[in-house]
Design a protein around this motif. Structure first.
Motif, PDB file in Angstrom:
ATOM      1  N   LYS A  68      -0.250  -4.862   8.898  1.00  0.00           N
ATOM      2  CA  LYS A  68       1.078  -4.502   8.367  1.00  0.00           C
ATOM      3  C   LYS A  68       1.723  -3.586   9.400  1.00  0.00           C
ATOM      4  O   LYS A  68       1.137  -2.565   9.787  1.00  0.00           O
ATOM      5  CB  LYS A  68       0.938  -3.793   7.022  1.00  0.00           C
ATOM      6  N   PHE A 115      -3.609   3.648   2.209  1.00  0.00           N
ATOM      7  CA  PHE A 115      -4.260   3.589   3.518  1.00  0.00           C
ATOM      8  C   PHE A 115      -5.429   4.578   3.554  1.00  0.00           C
ATOM      9  O   PHE A 115      -5.422   5.615   2.921  1.00  0.00           O
ATOM     10  CB  PHE A 115      -3.294   3.762   4.685  1.00  0.00           C
ATOM     11  N   PRO A 140       0.854  -1.194   0.000  1.00  0.00           N
ATOM     12  CA  PRO A 140       0.000   0.000   0.000  1.00  0.00           C
ATOM     13  C   PRO A 140       0.884   1.236   0.000  1.00  0.00           C
ATOM     14  O   PRO A 140       1.841   1.305   0.772  1.00  0.00           O
ATOM     15  CB  PRO A 140      -0.781  -0.120   1.318  1.00  0.00           C
ATOM     16  N   ASN A 171      -3.168  -0.783   9.365  1.00  0.00           N
ATOM     17  CA  ASN A 171      -1.855  -0.146   9.247  1.00  0.00           C
ATOM     18  C   ASN A 171      -1.287   0.173  10.632  1.00  0.00           C
ATOM     19  O   ASN A 171      -1.853   0.979  11.369  1.00  0.00           O
ATOM     20  CB  ASN A 171      -2.006   1.146   8.423  1.00  0.00           C
ATOM     21  N   GLN A 209      -6.648  -1.166   3.027  1.00  0.00           N
ATOM     22  CA  GLN A 209      -5.930  -0.892   4.285  1.00  0.00           C
ATOM     23  C   GLN A 209      -6.564   0.277   5.040  1.00  0.00           C
ATOM     24  O   GLN A 209      -6.899   1.307   4.439  1.00  0.00           O
ATOM     25  CB  GLN A 209      -4.461  -0.566   4.012  1.00  0.00           C
ATOM     26  N   ASN A 261       8.783  -7.370   3.946  1.00  0.00           N
ATOM     27  CA  ASN A 261       8.760  -6.090   3.227  1.00  0.00           C
ATOM     28  C   ASN A 261       9.948  -5.223   3.649  1.00  0.00           C
ATOM     29  O   ASN A 261      10.322  -5.203   4.823  1.00  0.00           O
ATOM     30  CB  ASN A 261       7.434  -5.371   3.517  1.00  0.00           C
ATOM     31  N   TYR A 275      12.469   5.888   6.591  1.00  0.00           N
ATOM     32  CA  TYR A 275      12.851   5.093   5.414  1.00  0.00           C
ATOM     33  C   TYR A 275      14.367   5.031   5.278  1.00  0.00           C
ATOM     34  O   TYR A 275      14.891   4.652   4.240  1.00  0.00           O
ATOM     35  CB  TYR A 275      12.227   5.687   4.142  1.00  0.00           C
ATOM     36  N   ALA A 289       0.331   5.472  -0.108  1.00  0.00           N
ATOM     37  CA  ALA A 289      -0.530   6.652  -0.200  1.00  0.00           C
ATOM     38  C   ALA A 289      -0.066   7.536  -1.347  1.00  0.00           C
ATOM     39  O   ALA A 289       1.125   7.777  -1.516  1.00  0.00           O
ATOM     40  CB  ALA A 289      -0.485   7.419   1.118  1.00  0.00           C
ATOM     41  N   ASP A 311      12.998  -2.873   1.089  1.00  0.00           N
ATOM     42  CA  ASP A 311      14.202  -2.835   0.264  1.00  0.00           C
ATOM     43  C   ASP A 311      14.312  -3.949  -0.776  1.00  0.00           C
ATOM     44  O   ASP A 311      15.422  -4.289  -1.177  1.00  0.00           O
ATOM     45  CB  ASP A 311      15.459  -2.849   1.137  1.00  0.00           C
ATOM     46  N   GLY A 338       7.202  -2.148  -2.549  1.00  0.00           N
ATOM     47  CA  GLY A 338       6.660  -0.797  -2.571  1.00  0.00           C
ATOM     48  C   GLY A 338       7.346   0.060  -3.617  1.00  0.00           C
ATOM     49  O   GLY A 338       6.993   0.060  -4.788  1.00  0.00           O
ATOM     50  N   ARG A 339       8.397   0.770  -3.194  1.00  0.00           N
ATOM     51  CA  ARG A 339       8.977   1.818  -4.027  1.00  0.00           C
ATOM     52  C   ARG A 339       9.505   1.350  -5.363  1.00  0.00           C
ATOM     53  O   ARG A 339       9.579   2.139  -6.314  1.00  0.00           O
ATOM     54  CB  ARG A 339      10.094   2.523  -3.231  1.00  0.00           C
TER      55      ARG A 339
HETATM   56  C1  LIG Z   1       4.962   7.170  -1.037  1.00  0.00           C
HETATM   57  C2  LIG Z   1       4.752   6.087  -0.028  1.00  0.00           C
HETATM   58  C3  LIG Z   1       3.508   5.917   0.536  1.00  0.00           C
HETATM   59  C4  LIG Z   1       3.292   4.886   1.474  1.00  0.00           C
HETATM   60  N1  LIG Z   1       2.054   4.710   1.979  1.00  0.00           N
HETATM   61  C5  LIG Z   1       1.812   3.645   2.796  1.00  0.00           C
HETATM   62  C6  LIG Z   1       0.492   3.341   3.212  1.00  0.00           C
HETATM   63  O1  LIG Z   1      -0.495   4.015   2.845  1.00  0.00           O
HETATM   64  N2  LIG Z   1       0.328   2.266   4.030  1.00  0.00           N
HETATM   65  C7  LIG Z   1       1.388   1.473   4.442  1.00  0.00           C
HETATM   66  O2  LIG Z   1       1.187   0.501   5.177  1.00  0.00           O
HETATM   67  N3  LIG Z   1       2.632   1.746   4.049  1.00  0.00           N
HETATM   68  C8  LIG Z   1       2.852   2.791   3.212  1.00  0.00           C
HETATM   69  N4  LIG Z   1       4.114   3.002   2.754  1.00  0.00           N
HETATM   70  C9  LIG Z   1       5.187   2.042   3.111  1.00  0.00           C
HETATM   71  C10 LIG Z   1       5.264   0.928   2.066  1.00  0.00           C
HETATM   72  O3  LIG Z   1       4.072   0.180   1.996  1.00  0.00           O
HETATM   73  C11 LIG Z   1       6.445  -0.024   2.371  1.00  0.00           C
HETATM   74  O4  LIG Z   1       6.230  -0.603   3.627  1.00  0.00           O
HETATM   75  C12 LIG Z   1       7.781   0.685   2.388  1.00  0.00           C
HETATM   76  O5  LIG Z   1       7.909   1.562   1.287  1.00  0.00           O
HETATM   77  C13 LIG Z   1       8.953  -0.317   2.389  1.00  0.00           C
HETATM   78  O6  LIG Z   1       8.892  -1.146   1.259  1.00  0.00           O
HETATM   79  P1  LIG Z   1       9.844  -0.895  -0.035  1.00  0.00           P
HETATM   80  O7  LIG Z   1      11.253  -0.862   0.440  1.00  0.00           O
HETATM   81  O8  LIG Z   1       9.546  -2.044  -0.958  1.00  0.00           O
HETATM   82  O9  LIG Z   1       9.437   0.431  -0.613  1.00  0.00           O
HETATM   83  C14 LIG Z   1       4.355   4.024   1.851  1.00  0.00           C
HETATM   84  C15 LIG Z   1       5.605   4.217   1.276  1.00  0.00           C
HETATM   85  C16 LIG Z   1       5.819   5.214   0.359  1.00  0.00           C
HETATM   86  C17 LIG Z   1       7.174   5.363  -0.250  1.00  0.00           C
END
Ligand SMILES: Cc1cc2nc3c(=O)[nH]c(=O)nc-3n(C[C@H](O)[C@H](O)[C@H](O)COP(=O)(O)O)c2cc1C
Length: 419
Positions: free
Chosen positions: A206, A107, A45, A164, A137, A267, A244, A47, A269, A291-292
């Motif tokens: 999560k 979320f 997820p 969340n 979420q 989850n 982060y 945002a 990186d 995610g990213r």
């Molecule tokens: C722009 C952005 C928005 C995010 N919004 C949410 C969210 O709404 N709910 C949530 O549980 N995590 C959110 N996260 C965290 C991601 O779901 C994820 O846990 C985090 O980026 C680590 O994973 P990654 O390294 O694959 O990016 C967000 C992350 C980013 C970068």
């Protein structure tokens, strides 16, 4: 066992011989309660990112595969449109095709959801048939309100509901939501019970490891979730204080996996198929959440599926990227058009703003991408943005492009930041 940060050597000539060792394979399936997630990969997820257009875009990402170059643009956009028209899309589209087994909404505030008008709710909870399986979420801190919001999620037709406990944003933590709750396990227990008794769809959580390194609660929390009848867990292996920054500490995913029998989604990186394999090998997690990396490389889920099966994977060409940008823009415009006559609070947000945001991510790694991004930022309308994209790629094909300085970019440089 592949170690983190190591690139596993690929062999394109005889990929079967180089298929992943069993302990490094992203599983073909994980069951979250009654929902089969196939393959065991999840779009995180995010945002401002994972709205219905982006989620469907990821689901359809396999359609942007190389098709020997002929007429890429029209063929691909046409395919997408045709797919959306199929009535029984659920059966027509296999998740395995896109390599992404579960997608999640951004979320959504439980307080907001319980209060808001039906029309506005529709905007927050809109999804299409071809998004199944899909989880919604929620964040919040009041057990009754969260339970009411979870009921709304279930009635709307989502396959799973997720809580969340990870968002580090001050305005969320300030109301005791997101990672703020990690400091109050008894309250989390109350929330688990309230939501569990409100819905029959699978219920997941999560979370982050804890508030900070001195207060790691992930194992206790995972055990509580199991005891309260949740159906799955996803751990973003950082603390709230870490935000982060630094590296995700995967050893905590392994520790949680050891502590419970529930399916554990890892989850943090995962940027490449090699990372996904390494996370499974190091932690034993049942699924991998990304995610990213997804907005920068929407092919990642398909690449993971390929890598798992063969030890190799395709990388996108400029043509593929062009097809991808165009198709995404077309989908945005189509969604804006489809919601144009709805009340204002049910309409899609500004498509031009979204286009600009995504063009930035999508064009990393494209030679001359910086120039394209600058041109897109000057554009004021959707068609003008598309026109810039078209002009740029025509110049690439004609060989008249001048700026080739924007070489392959590690997407870390394009990392998004949750506020
Ligand atoms: C722009 C952005 C928005 C995010 N919004 C949410 C969210 O709404 N709910 C949530 O549980 N995590 C959110 N996260 C965290 C991601 O779901 C994820 O846990 C985090 O980026 C680590 O994973 P990654 O390294 O694959 O990016 C967000 C992350 C980013 C970068």
């Amino acid at each position: 066992m592949p170690r983190r940060g190591f690139t596993v050597k690929k062999n394109w000539d005889n990929p079967v011989e180089h298929a992943m060792p069993a302990d490094a394979r992203v599983p073909a399936e994980v069951r979250i309660g009654r929902v089969a997630v196939r393959p065991a990969t999840v779009l995180a997820p995010m945002a401002g990112v994972t709205d219905t257009v982006f989620r469907r875009f990821i689901r359809h990402a396999s359609l942007f595969a190389r098709d020997q170059g002929s007429g890429i643009r029209d063929q691909r956009v046409e395919k997408i449109e045709k797919r959306s028209e199929i009535e029984d899309v659920e059966s027509a589209i296999s998740n395995v095709e896109s390599g992404c087994g579960l997608i999640m909404t951004e979320f959504t505030s439980a307080d907001g959801l319980a209060r808001m008008r039906e029309t506005k709710r529709r905007r927050y909870l809109t999804f299409y048939d071809d998004e199944h399986p899909i989880g919604a979420q929620l964040f919040g801190s009041n057990p009754e309100t969260l339970a009411e919001a979870a009921r709304i999620v279930e009635e709307t037709g989502f396959d799973t509901v997720d809580l969340n406990l990870g968002c580090p944003a001050k305005r969320v933590v300030g109301c005791n939501g997101g990672s703020g709750l990690l400091r109050d396990l008894p309250k989390i227990g109350e929330i688990f019970r309230a939501i569990r008794s409100a819905v029959t769809i699978p219920f997941t959580v999560k979370f982050r490891m804890g508030w900070n390194d001195a207060q790691i609660v992930c194992i206790e929390l995972a055990k509580m979730a199991e005891a309260e009848g949740l159906d799955g867990l996803a751990l973003h292996a950082r603390t709230r204080e870490q935000g982060y920054s630094g590296q995700a500490q995967w050893r905590w995913i392994a520790a949680v996996k050891q502590a419970v029998k529930l399916p554990v989604v890892g989850n943090g990186d995962v940027r490449t198929p090699e990372d996904a394999a390494a996370m499974v090998a190091e932690t034993g997690c049942d699924a991998v959440m990304i995610g990213r990396a997804a907005p920068a490389n929407p092919w990642i889920f398909r690449q993971i599926a390929q890598y798992t099966a063969t030890g190799g994977y395709e990388k996108p060409t400029n043509e593929d990227r062009y097809g991808m940008i165009r198709a995404y823009f077309e989908m945005l415009l189509a969604e804006a058009e489809a919601t144009r006559d709805l009340p204002r609070d049910a309409r899609m947000g500004d498509p031009v703003g979204k286009m600009k945001q995504f063009a930035t991510w999508f064009t990393h790694g494209v030679p001359g991408g910086a120039k394209l991004r600058a041109a897109i930022y000057q554009a004021r309308t959707g068609p003008a943005v598309l026109c810039e994209v078209e002009r740029f790629f025509v110049a690439q094909v004609d060989g008249t492009a001048t700026d080739a300085t924007d070489g392959a970019m590690d997407f870390r440089e394009a990392a998004l930041v949750c506020d």
